[in-house]
Every structure is written in structure tokens, then in C-alpha cells.
Design a protein around this motif. Structure first.
Motif, PDB file in Angstrom:
ATOM      1  N   GLY A 270       0.792  -1.226   0.000  1.00 24.38           N
ATOM      2  CA  GLY A 270       0.000   0.000   0.000  1.00 24.38           C
ATOM      3  C   GLY A 270       0.819   1.268   0.000  1.00 24.38           C
ATOM      4  O   GLY A 270       0.270   2.362   0.189  1.00 24.38           O
ATOM      5  N   GLY A 271       2.143   1.147  -0.198  1.00 31.45           N
ATOM      6  CA  GLY A 271       3.005   2.321  -0.223  1.00 31.45           C
ATOM      7  C   GLY A 271       2.654   3.268  -1.352  1.00 31.45           C
ATOM      8  O   GLY A 271       2.081   2.869  -2.372  1.00 31.45           O
ATOM      9  N   HIS A 272       3.013   4.540  -1.171  1.00 33.09           N
ATOM     10  CA  HIS A 272       2.666   5.566  -2.154  1.00 33.09           C
ATOM     11  C   HIS A 272       3.700   5.699  -3.269  1.00 33.09           C
ATOM     12  O   HIS A 272       3.450   6.383  -4.264  1.00 33.09           O
ATOM     13  CB  HIS A 272       2.506   6.918  -1.448  1.00 33.09           C
ATOM     14  CG  HIS A 272       1.422   6.926  -0.419  1.00 33.09           C
ATOM     15  ND1 HIS A 272       1.656   6.648   0.912  1.00 33.09           N
ATOM     16  CD2 HIS A 272       0.090   7.147  -0.529  1.00 33.09           C
ATOM     17  CE1 HIS A 272       0.522   6.719   1.587  1.00 33.09           C
ATOM     18  NE2 HIS A 272      -0.443   7.018   0.741  1.00 33.09           N
ATOM     19  N   GLY A 273       4.856   5.080  -3.088  1.00 35.01           N
ATOM     20  CA  GLY A 273       5.887   5.162  -4.107  1.00 35.01           C
ATOM     21  C   GLY A 273       7.216   4.684  -3.566  1.00 35.01           C
ATOM     22  O   GLY A 273       7.305   4.186  -2.435  1.00 35.01           O
ATOM     23  N   VAL A 274       8.255   4.836  -4.368  1.00 34.63           N
ATOM     24  CA  VAL A 274       9.591   4.395  -3.971  1.00 34.63           C
ATOM     25  C   VAL A 274      10.597   5.512  -4.226  1.00 34.63           C
ATOM     26  O   VAL A 274      10.396   6.369  -5.090  1.00 34.63           O
ATOM     27  CB  VAL A 274      10.030   3.124  -4.737  1.00 34.63           C
ATOM     28  CG1 VAL A 274       9.125   1.954  -4.402  1.00 34.63           C
ATOM     29  CG2 VAL A 274      10.064   3.370  -6.241  1.00 34.63           C
ATOM     30  N   VAL A 275      11.669   5.480  -3.445  1.00 33.24           N
ATOM     31  CA  VAL A 275      12.831   6.341  -3.669  1.00 33.24           C
ATOM     32  C   VAL A 275      14.018   5.408  -3.864  1.00 33.24           C
ATOM     33  O   VAL A 275      14.317   4.585  -2.989  1.00 33.24           O
ATOM     34  CB  VAL A 275      13.091   7.281  -2.473  1.00 33.24           C
ATOM     35  CG1 VAL A 275      14.350   8.114  -2.724  1.00 33.24           C
ATOM     36  CG2 VAL A 275      11.895   8.184  -2.222  1.00 33.24           C
ATOM     37  N   LEU A 276      14.667   5.504  -4.999  1.00 39.15           N
ATOM     38  CA  LEU A 276      15.811   4.641  -5.288  1.00 39.15           C
ATOM     39  C   LEU A 276      17.051   5.262  -4.657  1.00 39.15           C
ATOM     40  O   LEU A 276      17.355   6.430  -4.872  1.00 39.15           O
ATOM     41  CB  LEU A 276      15.984   4.486  -6.795  1.00 39.15           C
ATOM     42  CG  LEU A 276      14.721   4.037  -7.545  1.00 39.15           C
ATOM     43  CD1 LEU A 276      15.001   3.920  -9.031  1.00 39.15           C
ATOM     44  CD2 LEU A 276      14.196   2.727  -6.986  1.00 39.15           C
ATOM     45  N   ALA A 277      17.772   4.467  -3.875  1.00 42.84           N
ATOM     46  CA  ALA A 277      18.842   5.026  -3.061  1.00 42.84           C
ATOM     47  C   ALA A 277      19.955   3.983  -2.893  1.00 42.84           C
ATOM     48  O   ALA A 277      19.774   2.812  -3.221  1.00 42.84           O
ATOM     49  CB  ALA A 277      18.255   5.434  -1.699  1.00 42.84           C
ATOM     50  N   PRO A 278      21.131   4.386  -2.385  1.00 38.96           N
ATOM     51  CA  PRO A 278      21.421   5.722  -1.870  1.00 38.96           C
ATOM     52  C   PRO A 278      22.053   6.682  -2.875  1.00 38.96           C
ATOM     53  O   PRO A 278      22.066   7.883  -2.643  1.00 38.96           O
ATOM     54  CB  PRO A 278      22.407   5.433  -0.737  1.00 38.96           C
ATOM     55  CG  PRO A 278      23.144   4.219  -1.202  1.00 38.96           C
ATOM     56  CD  PRO A 278      22.146   3.396  -1.965  1.00 38.96           C
ATOM     57  N   ASN A 279      22.584   6.174  -4.004  1.00 39.36           N
ATOM     58  CA  ASN A 279      23.356   7.058  -4.879  1.00 39.36           C
ATOM     59  C   ASN A 279      23.240   6.575  -6.320  1.00 39.36           C
ATOM     60  O   ASN A 279      23.682   5.472  -6.651  1.00 39.36           O
ATOM     61  CB  ASN A 279      24.827   7.060  -4.430  1.00 39.36           C
ATOM     62  CG  ASN A 279      25.654   8.097  -5.153  1.00 39.36           C
ATOM     63  OD1 ASN A 279      25.246   8.634  -6.177  1.00 39.36           O
ATOM     64  ND2 ASN A 279      26.829   8.386  -4.625  1.00 39.36           N
ATOM     65  N   TYR A 280      22.675   7.421  -7.169  1.00 35.99           N
ATOM     66  CA  TYR A 280      22.478   7.022  -8.568  1.00 35.99           C
ATOM     67  C   TYR A 280      23.795   6.671  -9.251  1.00 35.99           C
ATOM     68  O   TYR A 280      23.858   5.759 -10.087  1.00 35.99           O
ATOM     69  CB  TYR A 280      21.774   8.144  -9.338  1.00 35.99           C
ATOM     70  CG  TYR A 280      21.589   7.842 -10.806  1.00 35.99           C
ATOM     71  CD1 TYR A 280      20.610   6.937 -11.228  1.00 35.99           C
ATOM     72  CD2 TYR A 280      22.408   8.436 -11.767  1.00 35.99           C
ATOM     73  CE1 TYR A 280      20.447   6.643 -12.574  1.00 35.99           C
ATOM     74  CE2 TYR A 280      22.251   8.143 -13.113  1.00 35.99           C
ATOM     75  CZ  TYR A 280      21.271   7.248 -13.511  1.00 35.99           C
ATOM     76  OH  TYR A 280      21.118   6.954 -14.845  1.00 35.99           O
ATOM     77  N   ALA A 281      24.862   7.375  -8.890  1.00 36.96           N
ATOM     78  CA  ALA A 281      26.149   7.162  -9.559  1.00 36.96           C
ATOM     79  C   ALA A 281      26.669   5.740  -9.372  1.00 36.96           C
ATOM     80  O   ALA A 281      27.461   5.250 -10.186  1.00 36.96           O
ATOM     81  CB  ALA A 281      27.179   8.167  -9.040  1.00 36.96           C
ATOM     82  N   SER A 282      26.242   5.070  -8.306  1.00 39.43           N
ATOM     83  CA  SER A 282      26.740   3.715  -8.035  1.00 39.43           C
ATOM     84  C   SER A 282      25.780   2.626  -8.502  1.00 39.43           C
ATOM     85  O   SER A 282      26.057   1.440  -8.333  1.00 39.43           O
ATOM     86  CB  SER A 282      26.998   3.547  -6.535  1.00 39.43           C
ATOM     87  OG  SER A 282      25.781   3.629  -5.808  1.00 39.43           O
ATOM     88  N   MET A 283      24.656   3.007  -9.100  1.00 41.45           N
ATOM     89  CA  MET A 283      23.647   2.024  -9.488  1.00 41.45           C
ATOM     90  C   MET A 283      23.948   1.417 -10.854  1.00 41.45           C
ATOM     91  O   MET A 283      24.296   2.132 -11.795  1.00 41.45           O
ATOM     92  CB  MET A 283      22.259   2.679  -9.516  1.00 41.45           C
ATOM     93  CG  MET A 283      21.782   3.181  -8.172  1.00 41.45           C
ATOM     94  SD  MET A 283      20.153   3.991  -8.293  1.00 41.45           S
ATOM     95  CE  MET A 283      19.993   4.645  -6.621  1.00 41.45           C
ATOM     96  N   HIS A 284      23.791   0.106 -10.940  1.00 38.58           N
ATOM     97  CA  HIS A 284      23.922  -0.575 -12.225  1.00 38.58           C
ATOM     98  C   HIS A 284      22.613  -0.414 -13.002  1.00 38.58           C
ATOM     99  O   HIS A 284      21.527  -0.674 -12.472  1.00 38.58           O
ATOM    100  CB  HIS A 284      24.220  -2.057 -12.020  1.00 38.58           C
ATOM    101  CG  HIS A 284      25.599  -2.324 -11.497  1.00 38.58           C
ATOM    102  ND1 HIS A 284      25.937  -2.161 -10.171  1.00 38.58           N
ATOM    103  CD2 HIS A 284      26.729  -2.736 -12.125  1.00 38.58           C
ATOM    104  CE1 HIS A 284      27.215  -2.467  -9.997  1.00 38.58           C
ATOM    105  NE2 HIS A 284      27.723  -2.812 -11.165  1.00 38.58           N
ATOM    106  N   LEU A 285      22.725  -0.016 -14.248  1.00 36.06           N
ATOM    107  CA  LEU A 285      21.525   0.213 -15.049  1.00 36.06           C
ATOM    108  C   LEU A 285      20.707  -1.063 -15.220  1.00 36.06           C
ATOM    109  O   LEU A 285      19.473  -1.018 -15.302  1.00 36.06           O
ATOM    110  CB  LEU A 285      21.911   0.786 -16.414  1.00 36.06           C
ATOM    111  CG  LEU A 285      22.596   2.168 -16.381  1.00 36.06           C
ATOM    112  CD1 LEU A 285      22.897   2.640 -17.797  1.00 36.06           C
ATOM    113  CD2 LEU A 285      21.739   3.186 -15.647  1.00 36.06           C
ATOM    114  N   THR A 286      21.382  -2.202 -15.256  1.00 38.54           N
ATOM    115  CA  THR A 286      20.642  -3.460 -15.387  1.00 38.54           C
ATOM    116  C   THR A 286      19.782  -3.720 -14.154  1.00 38.54           C
ATOM    117  O   THR A 286      18.728  -4.357 -14.254  1.00 38.54           O
ATOM    118  CB  THR A 286      21.612  -4.634 -15.593  1.00 38.54           C
ATOM    119  OG1 THR A 286      22.607  -4.617 -14.552  1.00 38.54           O
ATOM    120  CG2 THR A 286      22.303  -4.537 -16.945  1.00 38.54           C
TER     121      THR A 286
END
Length: 301
Positions: A270-286
Motif C-alpha cells: 500500500g506504499g505511495h511510491g519508492v525512492v531509489l537510493a542511496p546514490n544514482y552514480a553507483s547504481m547498475h543500469l541493469t
């Protein structure tokens, strides 16, 4: 400085909202981690005195607790064990809790001030709180940070649930207690007891670091807890870990599937949304592809 920084961002930049991160250790928290408690700076002492607090008695009380923690960490044997002895020292020195409460209120005051500042500058701009995962891994912190109180100065909350990293975080949190007041408990024994108290249902301690916490139980459960706590007075955006830092080689690695299931678990709860964290620079696009897949299936894209 913090006030001016937030005001500048709100007044002079086209931002969609403000999320404030408040991750600080209270005096009692610091003691359990083996450090010396604070803050006894001159401004803090002055404000405490103005509130009618006997600063020196509080300081002496915390020194007694500090001595106990150091002795417990050094392996001293206590006739009644470390947990009962800790409670005895605490009850004999209640002024320590007065200072703990004073510190906590001053810490929360900054959250309240920033909420008010944002609303003064732009009443329609959302202000939210980034909520430390230690708040749901530590029974003392959980008692100190009730959701319903946070809705008084936040439009939304973002509970941190970095699922693949969570086993490592839990292991570190448990080590603080097992060094001192829970020294007589084996790791799995303490984990099972604390999980029951905190409403967690995850892998045994021996497997936890390598497996992380399951999105279907951990993310879903924390989202459901937050929603019950805010009771419709604030929105809940879950902090989904995407390649959160790993400091141990055996710590579970992030994957597209983990991220995918975390997003689904959020909306299922029932959550209202998500926040992707902690740092976009370290996230793998896959791995971010898992977010896209989940949102597409949910019709949220």
C-alpha cells in the motif's frame, strides 16, 4: 548554516520537494556503541539549565553508565549478568534519561524547524524525512521515533530498506548490544529474540549477511508498519536499495530481481511510491531495469 542552505534550495531552485536526513546517535546510543556520550558543549549546557535541568547530575549519571559499558566491553563478570546490571545502573542514575530526552528533543527540533522553514518559504512544497534503518533495527531507537509523531512535521517519510545490505547492517547493530548488555547471548539467540520484538521475520543470523533480507517480508513489512504508524497523515515512499555500499566481501549483492521484488512489495503493502537510493552514480543500469519492469507491470509508468 543548515537553515540558510535549505532556504536557498527552496527559494532559488525549481525543486519538487525536500527530504531531510537526520542520522545522529543519542547519548544512550553512543554509550551502547562504546563511545562517550554528549553533547555537553556550552550552548547545550546553557539551554539545559534554562529548561531547569541539573546538568552536572546528568553528566555524573552518564559517567556511571559509561564506566559500566567500558567494564562490560572489557569482559568484567557481573553477579547478575550485564543486562540486569545495566538496568540497575540506569535505574540508579535516572538523570541519564533526562539528558537523553533533552538531547532527543533538541535533535527533533531541527526537523521541526526545517519543516516550518520550508512551509514558510513555499507552503505547497512537500517536506519529508529520510528515516534511518537503525530505527527499525534498534528497539530503543524504535521507541524514540514513533511514526505518528513524525507526521506532525513531515508530509512524507522514506524508511530506509536497503534489502541486500540489510544483513550487514543488522550484524553491526547487533554487535553493539552483544559487546555490552547482551554479551551473554549467542548471535542467533539474540537475533531471534530481537526479531520477535521488532516484528522482523528473516533468515537465521548465520545466513543473514550473505542473503540480505527478503523484499517480500522485509520491504513489505516495513512499508506496512510505516503505513499503520502514519495512519494516513503522511505518505510513505520506501527507500529501495539499489547497489547500496557493501563493506564486507560476504555481503549479499544487489540484483535486478531484488530491486524488482522490492518495488512490487512496496505497492502490494500500500506504499505511495519508492525512492531509489542511496546514490544514482553507483547504481547498475541493469538493476534499475528491475524498477522499470515492476512499474510497468503495476501500470505506474
Amino acid at each position: 548554516w543548515i537553515h540558510s542552505m535549505i532556504e536557498d534550495q527552496v527559494r532559488n531552485h525549481p525543486i519538487d520537494g525536500v527530504m531531510w536526513c537526520n542520522e545522529r546517535n543519542s547519548p544512550l546510543d553512543t554509550l551502547i556503541q562504546g563511545g562517550a556520550p554528549g553533547d555537553f558543549s556550552e550552548p547545550a549546557r546553557k539551554e539545559a539549565a534554562e529548561r531547569g535541568i541539573d546538568v552536572e547530575r546528568c553528566r555524573q549519571a552518564l559517567l556511571h553508565l559509561y564506566d559500566f559499558m567500558q567494564e562490560a566491553a572489557a569482559g568484567k563478570q557481573f553477579p547478575d549478568g550485564p543486562l540486569i546490571t545495566f538496568l540497575r545502573v540506569l535505574l540508579d542514575n535516572p538523570e541519564a534519561l533526562i539528558w537523553e530526552k533533552f538531547w532527543l528533543e533538541r535533535n527533533k527540533d531541527l526537523d521541526r524547524e526545517l519543516y516550518g522553514l520550508v512551509k514558510w518559504c513555499k507552503p505547497e512544497l512537500p517536506f519529508g524525512l529520510n528515516v534511518w534503518n537503525r530505527n527499525h533495527f534498534n528497539p530503543i531507537r524504535r521507541a524514540q521515533w514513533p511514526w505518528t509523531e513524525q507526521t506532525l512535521y513531515a508530509d512524507f517519510v522514506k524508511p530506509i530498506t536497503y534489502q541486500h545490505q540489510a544483513g550487514e547492517v543488522w550484524s553491526r547493530e547487533l554487535s553493539f548490544f552483544r559487546t555490552t548488555i547482551l554479551r551473554d547471548f549467542e548471535p542467533d539467540e539474540a537475533t531471534r529474540a530481537l526479531f520477535r520484538i521488532l516484528g522482523l521475520n528473516e533468515a537465521p543470523f548465520a545466513e543473514l549477511v550473505a542473503t540480505g533480507m527478503d523484499p517480500d517480508s522485509y520491504v513489505h513489512g516495513q512499508c506496512a508498519d510505516a503505513l499503520r504508524g502514519v495512519d494516513g497523515k503522511a505518505k510513505v515512499y520506501m527507500g529501495i536499495g539499489v547497489d547500496a555500499p557493501r563493506t564486507l566481501p560476504e555481503t549479499a549483492k544487489c540484483s535486478r530481481d531484488i530491486v524488482y521484488r522490492s518495488v512490487l512489495a512496496t505497492y502490494r503493502a500500500g506504499g505511495h511510491g519508492v525512492v531509489l537510493a542511496p546514490n544514482y552514480a553507483s547504481m547498475h543500469l541493469t538493476h534499475l531495469d528491475g524498477v522499470a519492469q515492476a512499474l510497468d507491470e503495476l501500470g505506474q509508468k
